[in-house]
Design a protein around this motif. Structure first.
Motif, PDB file in Angstrom:
ATOM      1  N   MET A 106       0.801  -1.229   0.000  1.00 55.43           N
ATOM      2  CA  MET A 106       0.000   0.000   0.000  1.00 55.43           C
ATOM      3  C   MET A 106       0.836   1.281   0.000  1.00 55.43           C
ATOM      4  N   LYS A 117       1.710  -5.801  -6.940  1.00 55.74           N
ATOM      5  CA  LYS A 117       0.255  -6.007  -6.943  1.00 55.74           C
ATOM      6  C   LYS A 117      -0.086  -7.206  -7.814  1.00 55.74           C
ATOM      7  N   GLY A 270      -2.823  -7.747   5.582  1.00 52.27           N
ATOM      8  CA  GLY A 270      -4.036  -7.384   4.840  1.00 52.27           C
ATOM      9  C   GLY A 270      -5.060  -8.496   4.867  1.00 52.27           C
ATOM     10  N   GLY A 271      -4.585  -9.761   4.959  1.00 49.88           N
ATOM     11  CA  GLY A 271      -5.494 -10.862   4.744  1.00 49.88           C
ATOM     12  C   GLY A 271      -5.968 -11.561   5.993  1.00 49.88           C
ATOM     13  N   THR A 274      -8.686  -8.214   8.565  1.00 51.11           N
ATOM     14  CA  THR A 274      -9.833  -7.710   7.793  1.00 51.11           C
ATOM     15  C   THR A 274     -10.913  -8.784   7.670  1.00 51.11           C
ATOM     16  N   ILE A 344      -9.502   5.781   3.589  1.00 53.64           N
ATOM     17  CA  ILE A 344      -8.164   5.562   3.053  1.00 53.64           C
ATOM     18  C   ILE A 344      -7.465   6.929   2.969  1.00 53.64           C
ATOM     19  N   LEU A 369     -14.775   5.909   3.132  1.00 54.10           N
ATOM     20  CA  LEU A 369     -15.525   4.886   2.395  1.00 54.10           C
ATOM     21  C   LEU A 369     -16.885   4.612   3.048  1.00 54.10           C
ATOM     22  N   PRO A 405     -16.314  -1.174  -0.415  1.00 54.49           N
ATOM     23  CA  PRO A 405     -15.608  -1.647   0.782  1.00 54.49           C
ATOM     24  C   PRO A 405     -14.189  -2.112   0.482  1.00 54.49           C
ATOM     25  N   GLY A 407     -12.217  -0.624  -1.859  1.00 55.60           N
ATOM     26  CA  GLY A 407     -11.544   0.401  -2.643  1.00 55.60           C
ATOM     27  C   GLY A 407     -11.845   0.200  -4.118  1.00 55.60           C
ATOM     28  N   LEU A 410      -6.589   1.108  -9.366  1.00 59.35           N
ATOM     29  CA  LEU A 410      -5.217   0.616  -9.267  1.00 59.35           C
ATOM     30  C   LEU A 410      -4.852   0.051  -7.891  1.00 59.35           C
ATOM     31  N   LEU A 418     -10.643 -13.539  -2.486  1.00 55.90           N
ATOM     32  CA  LEU A 418     -10.324 -14.487  -1.421  1.00 55.90           C
ATOM     33  C   LEU A 418     -11.157 -14.182  -0.169  1.00 55.90           C
ATOM     34  N   ALA A 419     -11.267 -12.894   0.154  1.00 60.14           N
ATOM     35  CA  ALA A 419     -12.025 -12.509   1.348  1.00 60.14           C
ATOM     36  C   ALA A 419     -13.460 -13.013   1.245  1.00 60.14           C
TER      37      ALA A 419
HETATM   38  C1  HEM Z   1     -13.281  -8.177   4.152  1.00 50.64           C
HETATM   39  C2  HEM Z   1     -12.001  -8.192   3.961  1.00 50.64           C
HETATM   40  C3  HEM Z   1     -11.208  -7.071   3.334  1.00 50.64           C
HETATM   41  C4  HEM Z   1     -11.502  -5.736   3.172  1.00 50.64           C
HETATM   42  C5  HEM Z   1     -12.783  -5.003   3.568  1.00 50.64           C
HETATM   43  C6  HEM Z   1     -10.370  -5.120   2.508  1.00 50.64           C
HETATM   44  C7  HEM Z   1     -10.310  -3.780   2.144  1.00 50.64           C
HETATM   45  C8  HEM Z   1      -9.260  -3.201   1.456  1.00 50.64           C
HETATM   46  C9  HEM Z   1      -9.232  -1.833   0.976  1.00 50.64           C
HETATM   47  C10 HEM Z   1     -10.341  -0.802   1.170  1.00 50.64           C
HETATM   48  C11 HEM Z   1      -8.056  -1.641   0.334  1.00 50.64           C
HETATM   49  C12 HEM Z   1      -7.617  -0.367  -0.389  1.00 50.64           C
HETATM   50  C13 HEM Z   1      -6.714   0.477   0.446  1.00 50.64           C
HETATM   51  C14 HEM Z   1      -6.395   1.768  -0.264  1.00 50.64           C
HETATM   52  O1  HEM Z   1      -7.008   2.110  -1.272  1.00 50.64           O
HETATM   53  O2  HEM Z   1      -5.508   2.479   0.244  1.00 50.64           O
HETATM   54  C15 HEM Z   1      -7.313  -2.886   0.419  1.00 50.64           C
HETATM   55  C16 HEM Z   1      -6.053  -3.068  -0.106  1.00 50.64           C
HETATM   56  C17 HEM Z   1      -5.362  -4.249  -0.018  1.00 50.64           C
HETATM   57  N1  HEM Z   1      -5.830  -5.451   0.474  1.00 50.64           N
HETATM   58 FE1  HEM Z   1      -7.627  -5.792   1.300  1.00 50.64          FE
HETATM   59  N2  HEM Z   1      -9.405  -6.073   2.306  1.00 50.64           N
HETATM   60  C18 HEM Z   1      -9.880  -7.277   2.769  1.00 50.64           C
HETATM   61  C19 HEM Z   1      -9.222  -8.501   2.720  1.00 50.64           C
HETATM   62  C20 HEM Z   1      -7.981  -8.709   2.168  1.00 50.64           C
HETATM   63  C21 HEM Z   1      -7.329  -9.995   2.033  1.00 50.64           C
HETATM   64  C22 HEM Z   1      -7.947 -11.338   2.428  1.00 50.64           C
HETATM   65  C23 HEM Z   1      -6.090  -9.748   1.487  1.00 50.64           C
HETATM   66  C24 HEM Z   1      -4.972 -10.694   1.148  1.00 50.64           C
HETATM   67  C25 HEM Z   1      -4.760 -11.847   1.528  1.00 50.64           C
HETATM   68  C26 HEM Z   1      -5.976  -8.332   1.254  1.00 50.64           C
HETATM   69  C27 HEM Z   1      -4.869  -7.713   0.710  1.00 50.64           C
HETATM   70  C28 HEM Z   1      -4.818  -6.382   0.350  1.00 50.64           C
HETATM   71  C29 HEM Z   1      -3.650  -5.760  -0.268  1.00 50.64           C
HETATM   72  C30 HEM Z   1      -2.323  -6.440  -0.592  1.00 50.64           C
HETATM   73  C31 HEM Z   1      -3.987  -4.416  -0.501  1.00 50.64           C
HETATM   74  C32 HEM Z   1      -3.088  -3.329  -1.118  1.00 50.64           C
HETATM   75  C33 HEM Z   1      -3.407  -3.207  -2.592  1.00 50.64           C
HETATM   76  C34 HEM Z   1      -2.673  -2.085  -3.271  1.00 50.64           C
HETATM   77  O3  HEM Z   1      -2.082  -1.224  -2.619  1.00 50.64           O
HETATM   78  O4  HEM Z   1      -2.669  -2.060  -4.514  1.00 50.64           O
HETATM   79  N3  HEM Z   1      -7.138  -7.735   1.674  1.00 50.64           N
HETATM   80  N4  HEM Z   1      -8.071  -3.833   1.090  1.00 50.64           N
END
Ligand code: HEM
Length: 467
Positions: A106, A117, A270-271, A274, A344, A369, A405, A407, A410, A418-419
């Motif tokens: 991020m 990514k 992240g995973g 959340t 965010i 959000l 929820p 985002g 990009l 997966l979530a």
């Molecule tokens: C209900 C579960 C989840 C929610 C609500 C959620 C929500 C989000 C949101 C809103 C962002 C965007 C952040 C931004 O724009 O600054 C994000 C980014 C990210 N999420 Fe999730 N997430 C969830 C589950 C997961 C899972 C299970 C993984 C991985 C195993 C994950 C990996 C990531 C990663 C790596 C990013 C960064 C992406 C980037 O910067 O391009 N998330 N998540």
């Protein structure tokens, strides 16, 4: 920390820019304390309510020692996310970077961000979800549910965290559930995460300090496992291959040690929490919506019946998952009303005009959000948990355009598919095997991530629907 120090005049007055309305408060503290005041996670809280009332949905404020534009406006939120990399860049506070690492997905931008990514998205692509994540999720979920004792209260959040942690740590590092080493890592991880949302106060015993120390220990574990795997690959004795992220990244990329460690930590981070939060919210909302539970039981019983008719084993398949349509509506509604990620943070990389306002270059932008998710002009009976609003045929463009929820664009969530899979598989086993009640009242508060102050204590009763 964030962007520029508040109060510093960057010339916007002289340049005649028309900034959104709002007050800037005291230069360093500004309104950060009122912005951060806890409130139910199913609402936007008093601070935002009052500001919308006074200034409208786009306003300026002094937050986190930065000059900021706060957006409670769904269109501006979309605009920001869809212009990531062009007009906006990441703006991760230094305290968070000290813990998550400077190469955390991020915080990266440009080609390196795109590369990391795409590695993350490939790692959680459909192929791997079918062959690894689905069977593993089912295994950890059923093992955990089998350990639940009838009538004895326990914390749902803790159980959800364990399941999701075990799933991620298996898929990221091939570590086994329940063994002392994994439990130790999980405990370290808890302090790690508390630090991410704490202020960067570097005194002994502070959440931030503990998190920075936890980061070092976790990276040490990752490095040891990495060395071991590289050695095994050389000796031809590695039988894990690309079955975990460690092997996958060693095979597919040429990341350096820092990027490698930060990516692994980033996906664990992240995973895990959340999805665990989403599962806890699901238990909470469904408790008050017996009609949804009834319809879920019908959907999942039907899937089990069809599998039995076809003489298939009980384990869920990708095809079964695709049939769980009402469950997907329940997940959508849980994420709308539960707001796992409240806001965010970005920085304007250039002067920007939007809806007649100027956002000067270098200013922080905070898209909230939650705002559109609880906007009564978008969602009828906005505070009601109503999964049926998402059923095909009844979903309007407005509902979808305001729903974000995970985002957008990009920088959207790399793990969103997966979530959803994890939550739906959990739902399957929960509704078919249990009735539950809250052992004590407990409501989610945004702090800023949703938290249940008591960990959502529940009591369960086993059902025999599957006999
Ligand atoms: C209900 C579960 C989840 C929610 C609500 C959620 C929500 C989000 C949101 C809103 C962002 C965007 C952040 C931004 O724009 O600054 C994000 C980014 C990210 N999420 Fe999730 N997430 C969830 C589950 C997961 C899972 C299970 C993984 C991985 C195993 C994950 C990996 C990531 C990663 C790596 C990013 C960064 C992406 C980037 O910067 O391009 N998330 N998540």
């Amino acid at each position: 920390a964030f962007g520029q120090l508040a109060g510093k005049d960057d010339g916007w007055r002289k340049r005649g820019l028309r900034l959104p309305p709002g007050t800037m408060g005291w230069p360093l503290v500004g309104e950060t304390l009122s912005f951060g005041k806890i409130h139910p996670s199913t609402s936007i809280g008093d601070y935002l309510e009052e500001h919308i009332h006074k200034y409208g949905k786009i306003f300026k404020a002094n937050l986190f020692a930065s000059q900021a534009v706060v957006s409670v406006d769904a269109e501006l939120n979309r605009f920001v996310m869809l212009n990531d990399g062009r007009l906006f860049e990441p703006c991760t506070p230094k305290g968070v970077l000290d813990i998550l690492g400077h190469a955390t997905p991020m915080a990266l931008s440009g080609d390196l961000h795109r590369y990391i990514k795409s590695l993350s998205v490939d790692f959680m692509g459909i192929g791997r979800m079918k062959s690894y994540f689905l069977p593993d999720a089912e295994r950890y979920i059923t093992e955990t549910l089998a350990s639940w004792e009838e009538g004895t209260p326990f914390q749902a959040k803790e159980e959800a965290s364990k399941m999701m942690f075990n799933l991620m740590v298996k898929n990221v590092l091939s570590m086994k559930a329940g063994v002392p080493e994994t439990e130790r890592l999980r405990k370290l991880y808890m302090s790690f995460m508390k630090g991410v949302i704490a202020l960067p106060l570097n005194f002994p015993g502070s959440a931030y300090k503990k998190a920075v120390e936890a980061r070092k220990v976790i990276l040490g574990v990752i490095n040891e496992l990495m060395k071991e795997r590289i050695q095994k690959r050389r000796d031809g004795t590695d039988d894990i291959g690309e079955a975990d992220l460690l092997g996958f990244v060693l095979e597919q990329s040429n990341l350096d040690a820092e990027q490698f460690g930060d990516l692994l930590l980033g996906l664990l981070f992240g995973g895990h929490e959340t999805s665990a939060t989403a599962i806890t919210l699901l238990i909470y909302f469904l408790h008050d919506c017996p009609l949804a539970v009834k319809q879920l039981r019908e959907e999942h019983m039907e899937i089990v019946r069809m599998k039995r008719q076809r003489g298939e084993p009980a384990a869920l398949t990708w095809e079964d998952y695709k049939l769980m349509e009402f469950s997907q509506c329940v997940v959508r509604e849980t994420l709308r009303l539960g707001n796992v990620v409240k806001f965010i943070v970005r920085k304007a990389s250039t002067d920007i005009k939007f809806k007649g306002y100027d956002i000067p270059k270098g200013w922080t932008v905070l898209p909230i959000l939650t705002a559109a998710h609880v906007d009564p002009s978008v969602y009828e009976n906005v505070h009601k948990f109503d999964p049926w609003r998402w059923q095909t045929g009844s979903t309007s463009k407005a509902l979808n355009d305001n729903y974000m929820p995970f985002g957008l664009g990009l920088r959207n969530c790399a793990g969103l598919q997966l979530a959803k899979l994890e939550i739906v598989v959990f739902l399957h086993h929960l509704v078919l095997n249990f009735d539950w009640e809250l052992a004590e009242p407990d409501n989610p508060i945004a702090s800023p991530f949703p938290e249940f102050p008591r960990g959502l204590p529940i009591k369960v009763r086993r059902l025999s629907l599957l006999q």
